[in-house]
Design an enzyme around this catalytic site. Sequence first.
Site, PDB file in Angstrom:
ATOM      1  N   LEU A 146      18.151  41.597  28.455  1.00 20.61           N
ATOM      2  CA  LEU A 146      17.771  41.605  27.051  1.00 20.61           C
ATOM      3  C   LEU A 146      18.357  40.352  26.418  1.00 20.61           C
ATOM      4  O   LEU A 146      19.415  39.879  26.829  1.00 20.61           O
ATOM      5  CB  LEU A 146      18.327  42.843  26.332  1.00 20.61           C
ATOM      6  CG  LEU A 146      17.804  44.212  26.776  1.00 20.61           C
ATOM      7  CD1 LEU A 146      18.557  45.319  26.045  1.00 20.61           C
ATOM      8  CD2 LEU A 146      16.310  44.337  26.529  1.00 20.61           C
ATOM      9  N   ASP A 147      17.674  39.819  25.398  1.00 15.89           N
ATOM     10  CA  ASP A 147      18.211  38.662  24.703  1.00 15.89           C
ATOM     11  C   ASP A 147      19.553  38.999  24.051  1.00 15.89           C
ATOM     12  O   ASP A 147      19.848  40.171  23.782  1.00 15.89           O
ATOM     13  CB  ASP A 147      17.236  38.183  23.626  1.00 15.89           C
ATOM     14  CG  ASP A 147      15.922  37.695  24.203  1.00 15.89           C
ATOM     15  OD1 ASP A 147      15.900  37.366  25.405  1.00 15.89           O
ATOM     16  OD2 ASP A 147      14.930  37.637  23.456  1.00 15.89           O
ATOM     17  N   LYS A 148      20.323  37.985  23.756  1.00 20.32           N
ATOM     18  CA  LYS A 148      21.659  38.151  23.181  1.00 20.32           C
ATOM     19  C   LYS A 148      21.673  39.116  22.000  1.00 20.32           C
ATOM     20  O   LYS A 148      22.524  39.999  21.907  1.00 20.32           O
ATOM     21  CB  LYS A 148      22.199  36.785  22.738  1.00 20.32           C
ATOM     22  CG  LYS A 148      23.523  36.835  22.004  1.00 20.32           C
ATOM     23  CD  LYS A 148      23.909  35.450  21.496  1.00 20.32           C
ATOM     24  CE  LYS A 148      25.172  35.505  20.654  1.00 20.32           C
ATOM     25  NZ  LYS A 148      25.519  34.178  20.073  1.00 20.32           N
ATOM     26  N   ARG A 160       9.010  38.496  21.386  1.00 17.32           N
ATOM     27  CA  ARG A 160       9.183  37.562  20.277  1.00 17.32           C
ATOM     28  C   ARG A 160       8.078  36.498  20.275  1.00 17.32           C
ATOM     29  O   ARG A 160       7.497  36.178  19.235  1.00 17.32           O
ATOM     30  CB  ARG A 160      10.568  36.924  20.365  1.00 17.32           C
ATOM     31  CG  ARG A 160      11.697  37.941  20.272  1.00 17.32           C
ATOM     32  CD  ARG A 160      13.026  37.372  20.727  1.00 17.32           C
ATOM     33  NE  ARG A 160      13.456  36.276  19.854  1.00 17.32           N
ATOM     34  CZ  ARG A 160      14.495  35.490  20.129  1.00 17.32           C
ATOM     35  NH1 ARG A 160      15.182  35.656  21.254  1.00 17.32           N
ATOM     36  NH2 ARG A 160      14.829  34.531  19.290  1.00 17.32           N
TER      37      ARG A 160
END
Length: 325
Positions: free
Chosen positions: A138-140, A237
């Site tokens: 998962l992104d930060k 995104r």
Amino acid sequence: MAQQIELKSTVKVTQLGQRLDQAIAELFTDFSRSRLKEWLLAGKVVVDDEVIMKPRHKVMGGEEITLHAELEDEDRWEPQDLPLDIVYEDDDILVINKPRDFVVHPGAGTPDGTVLNALLFYYPDIAEVPRAGIVHRLDKDTTGLMVVAKTVPAQTRLVRALQKRQITREYEAIATGTMTAGGLVDKPIGRHSTKRTLMAVSPMGKPAVTHYRVAEHFREHTRIRLRLETGRTHQIRVHMSSVQHPLLGDVAYGGRVRIPKGASEHLVSLLRSFDRQALHAVMLKFEHPVTGEPMEFHAPVPDDMVEITEALREDTMLYGSEENN
């Protein structure tokens, strides 16, 4: 000592005529193109029982590809005593609920302080598993559920299940703009041509498919639920930005602050101070890699998204009714 894993996949009919290096990049998406090419040139790729070392070798569709992956161990990463929100654990897997501001894997600019470092401290034996058992990322600043393998067999089977789209991942998000209905985004994603830390829709990218549906309408925003067929970097995104509905707070992909006309000071303050993409991995469903048992996990939407959702809902109830009069 390097870890040996073996992965198998079958070339799709739709890949007819592709170069072998392109085909394996689509089949084994857990690895970078450069790493796969290294293995190909090193004789680690077997096509229908024959070792092929030519990237330009053309595939016809239907061939069985065996990848003998050799991955360095993770001893160079330091264990760190960092908190992990563990949703589920047994002898083979962990399911965690990742908070915001927590990078999954060390990399440029983030040498430590990651989920991987925390896993090495929490369960030292996971050092024997490539990438400390991390199956997907998962992104930060994306919150929510991740499954982690505690053993090499569990990781191999989970990676294979991910490649075969047998792991269901559902997300909750708040998008900017008013969306009338759900839909599907089927657009390939690759590295951005000039901003190398970002991704973009690109005809030269890897296939990427995102399904979404409208969960709730607000005046200038929409709460949506999304499911991934593929797992490209920044996929949701990028895809939502490509249909002119970037996620709230996602300044990297165009999620500029949109203030509803006449909004309260409270809502204006919340919208302007929301400093991450409003994206949460809310549900994860898969078969246990060892027992085959169906498993499904849910993670509550984090407080920051709950707060702004409630404020947007109140704004819509108040002003939406006035606009309809």
